[in-house]
Write a protein that holds these residues in place. Sequence first.
Motif, PDB file in Angstrom:
ATOM      1  N   ARG A  88       9.780   4.304  -1.389  1.00 29.46           N
ATOM      2  CA  ARG A  88       9.039   5.076  -2.378  1.00 29.46           C
ATOM      3  C   ARG A  88       7.546   4.922  -2.143  1.00 29.46           C
ATOM      4  O   ARG A  88       7.091   3.949  -1.552  1.00 29.46           O
ATOM      5  CB  ARG A  88       9.387   4.611  -3.785  1.00 29.46           C
ATOM      6  CG  ARG A  88       9.042   3.145  -4.035  1.00 29.46           C
ATOM      7  CD  ARG A  88       9.556   2.678  -5.393  1.00 29.46           C
ATOM      8  NE  ARG A  88       9.239   1.284  -5.626  1.00 29.46           N
ATOM      9  CZ  ARG A  88      10.051   0.267  -5.392  1.00 29.46           C
ATOM     10  NH1 ARG A  88      11.258   0.484  -4.898  1.00 29.46           N
ATOM     11  NH2 ARG A  88       9.685  -0.964  -5.665  1.00 29.46           N
ATOM     12  N   CYS A  89       6.789   5.881  -2.613  1.00 28.29           N
ATOM     13  CA  CYS A  89       5.335   5.779  -2.564  1.00 28.29           C
ATOM     14  C   CYS A  89       4.877   5.054  -3.821  1.00 28.29           C
ATOM     15  O   CYS A  89       5.420   5.259  -4.903  1.00 28.29           O
ATOM     16  CB  CYS A  89       4.708   7.177  -2.492  1.00 28.29           C
ATOM     17  SG  CYS A  89       4.871   7.932  -0.861  1.00 28.29           S
ATOM     18  N   GLU A  90       3.881   4.178  -3.639  1.00 26.42           N
ATOM     19  CA  GLU A  90       3.370   3.391  -4.754  1.00 26.42           C
ATOM     20  C   GLU A  90       1.841   3.416  -4.766  1.00 26.42           C
ATOM     21  O   GLU A  90       1.205   3.601  -3.739  1.00 26.42           O
ATOM     22  CB  GLU A  90       3.799   1.927  -4.633  1.00 26.42           C
ATOM     23  CG  GLU A  90       5.275   1.696  -4.793  1.00 26.42           C
ATOM     24  CD  GLU A  90       5.631   0.223  -4.738  1.00 26.42           C
ATOM     25  OE1 GLU A  90       6.736  -0.100  -5.187  1.00 26.42           O
ATOM     26  OE2 GLU A  90       4.835  -0.605  -4.260  1.00 26.42           O
ATOM     27  N   ASN A  91       1.287   3.144  -5.957  1.00 23.87           N
ATOM     28  CA  ASN A  91      -0.159   2.960  -6.050  1.00 23.87           C
ATOM     29  C   ASN A  91      -0.472   1.474  -5.896  1.00 23.87           C
ATOM     30  O   ASN A  91       0.433   0.665  -5.664  1.00 23.87           O
ATOM     31  CB  ASN A  91      -0.707   3.548  -7.358  1.00 23.87           C
ATOM     32  CG  ASN A  91      -0.164   2.857  -8.600  1.00 23.87           C
ATOM     33  OD1 ASN A  91       0.380   1.757  -8.555  1.00 23.87           O
ATOM     34  ND2 ASN A  91      -0.319   3.516  -9.743  1.00 23.87           N
ATOM     35  N   ALA A  92      -1.718   1.090  -6.047  1.00 22.88           N
ATOM     36  CA  ALA A  92      -2.131  -0.298  -5.838  1.00 22.88           C
ATOM     37  C   ALA A  92      -1.484  -1.263  -6.821  1.00 22.88           C
ATOM     38  O   ALA A  92      -1.350  -2.449  -6.535  1.00 22.88           O
ATOM     39  CB  ALA A  92      -3.652  -0.406  -5.923  1.00 22.88           C
ATOM     40  N   SER A  93      -1.019  -0.768  -7.972  1.00 23.22           N
ATOM     41  CA  SER A  93      -0.357  -1.611  -8.967  1.00 23.22           C
ATOM     42  C   SER A  93       1.136  -1.751  -8.725  1.00 23.22           C
ATOM     43  O   SER A  93       1.829  -2.416  -9.477  1.00 23.22           O
ATOM     44  CB  SER A  93      -0.583  -1.036 -10.369  1.00 23.22           C
ATOM     45  OG  SER A  93      -1.950  -1.002 -10.665  1.00 23.22           O
ATOM     46  N   GLY A  94       1.656  -1.073  -7.700  1.00 22.10           N
ATOM     47  CA  GLY A  94       3.082  -1.128  -7.413  1.00 22.10           C
ATOM     48  C   GLY A  94       3.902  -0.143  -8.219  1.00 22.10           C
ATOM     49  O   GLY A  94       5.119  -0.188  -8.219  1.00 22.10           O
ATOM     50  N   LYS A  95       3.245   0.783  -8.889  1.00 23.76           N
ATOM     51  CA  LYS A  95       3.943   1.799  -9.667  1.00 23.76           C
ATOM     52  C   LYS A  95       4.350   2.940  -8.746  1.00 23.76           C
ATOM     53  O   LYS A  95       3.576   3.370  -7.884  1.00 23.76           O
ATOM     54  CB  LYS A  95       3.034   2.326 -10.774  1.00 23.76           C
ATOM     55  CG  LYS A  95       3.682   3.378 -11.632  1.00 23.76           C
ATOM     56  CD  LYS A  95       2.740   3.880 -12.707  1.00 23.76           C
ATOM     57  CE  LYS A  95       3.424   5.000 -13.480  1.00 23.76           C
ATOM     58  NZ  LYS A  95       2.511   5.658 -14.403  1.00 23.76           N
ATOM     59  N   THR A  96       5.565   3.444  -8.916  1.00 21.12           N
ATOM     60  CA  THR A  96       6.038   4.577  -8.128  1.00 21.12           C
ATOM     61  C   THR A  96       5.278   5.831  -8.531  1.00 21.12           C
ATOM     62  O   THR A  96       5.213   6.173  -9.717  1.00 21.12           O
ATOM     63  CB  THR A  96       7.551   4.782  -8.335  1.00 21.12           C
ATOM     64  OG1 THR A  96       8.238   3.592  -7.960  1.00 21.12           O
ATOM     65  CG2 THR A  96       8.072   5.950  -7.514  1.00 21.12           C
ATOM     66  N   VAL A  97       4.686   6.477  -7.548  1.00 21.69           N
ATOM     67  CA  VAL A  97       3.913   7.703  -7.766  1.00 21.69           C
ATOM     68  C   VAL A  97       4.239   8.680  -6.644  1.00 21.69           C
ATOM     69  O   VAL A  97       4.908   8.327  -5.672  1.00 21.69           O
ATOM     70  CB  VAL A  97       2.387   7.411  -7.794  1.00 21.69           C
ATOM     71  CG1 VAL A  97       2.016   6.538  -8.983  1.00 21.69           C
ATOM     72  CG2 VAL A  97       1.915   6.781  -6.496  1.00 21.69           C
ATOM     73  N   SER A  98       3.748   9.898  -6.768  1.00 19.64           N
ATOM     74  CA  SER A  98       3.940  10.847  -5.670  1.00 19.64           C
ATOM     75  C   SER A  98       3.124  10.360  -4.474  1.00 19.64           C
ATOM     76  O   SER A  98       2.120   9.659  -4.628  1.00 19.64           O
ATOM     77  CB  SER A  98       3.494  12.245  -6.085  1.00 19.64           C
ATOM     78  OG  SER A  98       2.089  12.284  -6.228  1.00 19.64           O
ATOM     79  N   CYS A  99       3.539  10.734  -3.302  1.00 17.16           N
ATOM     80  CA  CYS A  99       2.853  10.265  -2.094  1.00 17.16           C
ATOM     81  C   CYS A  99       1.406  10.735  -2.045  1.00 17.16           C
ATOM     82  O   CYS A  99       0.553  10.037  -1.485  1.00 17.16           O
ATOM     83  CB  CYS A  99       3.624  10.687  -0.844  1.00 17.16           C
ATOM     84  SG  CYS A  99       5.218   9.851  -0.690  1.00 17.16           S
ATOM     85  N   SER A 100       1.090  11.851  -2.665  1.00 20.14           N
ATOM     86  CA  SER A 100      -0.292  12.331  -2.678  1.00 20.14           C
ATOM     87  C   SER A 100      -1.193  11.457  -3.545  1.00 20.14           C
ATOM     88  O   SER A 100      -2.413  11.475  -3.400  1.00 20.14           O
ATOM     89  CB  SER A 100      -0.354  13.784  -3.150  1.00 20.14           C
ATOM     90  OG  SER A 100       0.098  13.880  -4.494  1.00 20.14           O
ATOM     91  N   GLU A 101      -0.606  10.660  -4.445  1.00 21.82           N
ATOM     92  CA  GLU A 101      -1.363   9.752  -5.316  1.00 21.82           C
ATOM     93  C   GLU A 101      -1.272   8.297  -4.855  1.00 21.82           C
ATOM     94  O   GLU A 101      -1.896   7.421  -5.440  1.00 21.82           O
ATOM     95  CB  GLU A 101      -0.822   9.817  -6.743  1.00 21.82           C
ATOM     96  CG  GLU A 101      -0.854  11.177  -7.380  1.00 21.82           C
ATOM     97  CD  GLU A 101      -0.141  11.162  -8.715  1.00 21.82           C
ATOM     98  OE1 GLU A 101      -0.539  10.376  -9.585  1.00 21.82           O
ATOM     99  OE2 GLU A 101       0.823  11.936  -8.874  1.00 21.82           O
TER     100      GLU A 101
END
Length: 80
Positions: free
Chosen positions: A53-66
């Motif tokens: 999965r794509c994640e942000n810096a906090s480890g939250k699943t987000v869309s790959c563009s984010e």
Amino acid sequence: GDKTCGACSHRPNSCHYGGTSGTTGAQAVDFGNEKIGDAIIEASKACGQPRARCENASGKTVSCSEANHVHISTNGCSSN
């Protein structure tokens, strides 16, 4: 689950180090090329690893563009 690496990149109970108990068999890796995240996720699934999965810096699943990385875990894990 033990902090044995000194200044770890992830918290000690992370899936990167075996999960909360350290015995789940989970191992995870982060890929920094999130711009092709969807292709990495598809390749991971094709190789039998559906937990990509794509994640942000906090480890939250987000869309790959984010996202800022693609996270792939080898086994289910109660952590990140």
